[in-house]
Design a protein around this motif. Structure first.
Motif: not given
Length: 412
Positions: A26-30, A50-51, A78-85
């Protein structure tokens, strides 16, 4: 490191979170849906970075680290939110030396230095006024009116005299999360965002000292349907020594509406609090409204919540709305981890073609999503990432399928 980060199944989308992994997702989505840019940065990641920090390393070996890494890959794929990590760290508060924590500190500094706001030149007056705000916060002042803020800005060492210049400063401070400020709620400039979070916590906490509330009809509506009255909000503040919030109750209502913490019911003294709405499942709602029967057909669309024996057809993750006053036509809205689905249904005996209706709904939904994306990016400060709608989606597509139930589906 004790908690798994597991992929949710469909049923979990309608239930309260039980595990930390669901919150991580949820945090990644948000964070992803509140980002301010749609393009990845030059170094290949989305901002904000995101760390991910795992603690309790002293209880596990390297095998556990690999398990968690695999789980992260499985959930985010492969979700785009993964690129915040940007990076992940495994630490022990008991055994690791200072050097290990220094690596984390350096990573935070390094990632912050890459962001657009790092190293920008700002007027010296802004820096001085920001310092003055910090002094007021340290003195225990949680909010201030626009008039009082203007007086602060007129301090001889600052001399920010024009209202437009002050508004520019306040908008920036809101955007970076230092304060909460809306131009149409000028009487309440929140200096300490945690104060708003505390006010919200007073409303949803189950530690109610006044047992008389349990016998109120409003309390039953709130706990069972997430429907809360203005008078109950006041009583909850007062019952938990929340007098600091009572004086700003009207403005707090407006701010919470802006942030979708509360949703006003038109022509009523009641609000809906989405986070307190009851949980249900897709199967239960379909059975409740007899959607699985063969007499269920398609029709047009509107917004009035359908009535059921327990109240209105609003649940966390799934809702049913009436299209017409008779309740013969309805629209079912539901969601999974990365999908919002709308199905138009009707119980009329007359057969109708609804291709044009589906097209109209598709246009309205895509327009609504675009407006939500713009609105959320404008409204939300970085700190407010826990009480928002689950997902604003990157893609919108539609499909129409003919089968025994003749559904008209729109997938966003």
């Amino acid at each position: 490191m004790n908690d798994d980060i597991s992929k949710q199944d469909l049923n979990q989308c309608f239930e309260d979170y039980q595990h930390i992994g669901e919150y991580v997702d949820f945090w990644f989505d948000s964070i992803h849906c509140h980002r301010t840019v749609n393009e990845q940065a030059s170094y290949g990641h989305f901002d904000p970075p995101i760390l991910l920090v795992f603690t309790g390393k002293d209880k596990y070996n390297k095998k556990r680290e690999k398990e968690l890494n695999d789980q992260i890959e499985q959930v985010f794929g492969y979700k785009s939110k993964y690129h915040h990590l940007h990076d992940r760290f495994y630490l022990s508060n008991k055994e690791d030396c200072d050097a290990e924590f220094e690596k984390l500190r350096y990573a935070i500094f390094e990632n912050a230095a890459k962001m657009d706001t790092w190293g920008k030149a700002f007027p010296l007056k802004w820096i001085l006024l920001e310092h003055l705000i910090e002094i007021n916060k340290n003195d225990g002042k949680n909010f201030i009116s626009f008039t009082d803020m203007l007086n602060l800005a007129k301090h001889p060492d600052i001399s920010l005299l024009k209202e437009d210049d002050l508004l520019l400063f306040l908008r920036y401070q809101h955007n970076v999360g230092n304060i909460i400020f809306f131009e149409n709620i000028r009487d309440l400039i929140i200096l300490n965002p945690q104060w708003l979070a505390d006010a919200f916590r007073y409303l949803i906490s189950d530690r109610v000292n006044n047992s008389r509330l349990y016998h109120l009809e409003d309390w039953t509506l709130f706990t069972r349907q997430g429907k809360i009255s203005e008078s109950l909000i006041t009583k909850l503040f007062e019952s938990k020594d929340g007098s600091q919030f009572v004086g700003q109750k009207k403005n707090l209502h407006k701010v919470m509406e802006k942030l979708d913490i509360l949703v006003k019911i038109e022509n009523s003294s009641y609000y809906i609090m989405p986070s307190m709405m009851p949980s249900s499942t897709f199967d239960v709602v379909c059975e409740q409204f007899d959607i699985i029967s063969k007499k269920c057909k398609r029709t047009s669309w509107k917004y009035d919540p359908s009535k059921v024996d327990s109240g209105i057809g609003l649940y966390r993750g799934i809702c049913m709305f009436d299209i017409e006053a008779s309740g013969g036509g309805k629209i079912l809205v539901t969601m999974s981890t990365d999908t919002i689905a709308l199905q138009v249904v009707s119980f009329s005996e007359q057969w109708e073609e609804f291709g044009s209706t589906c097209s109209d709904i598709y246009s309205e939904v895509t327009q609504l999503i675009e407006e939500m994306i713009k609105r959320y990016k404008k409204l939300y400060s970085p700190w407010m990432n826990n009480e928002v709608e689950r997902i604003l989606h990157d893609r919108t597509k539609t499909s129409t399928k003919q089968d025994d139930l003749n559904p008209c589906n729109i997938i966003a």
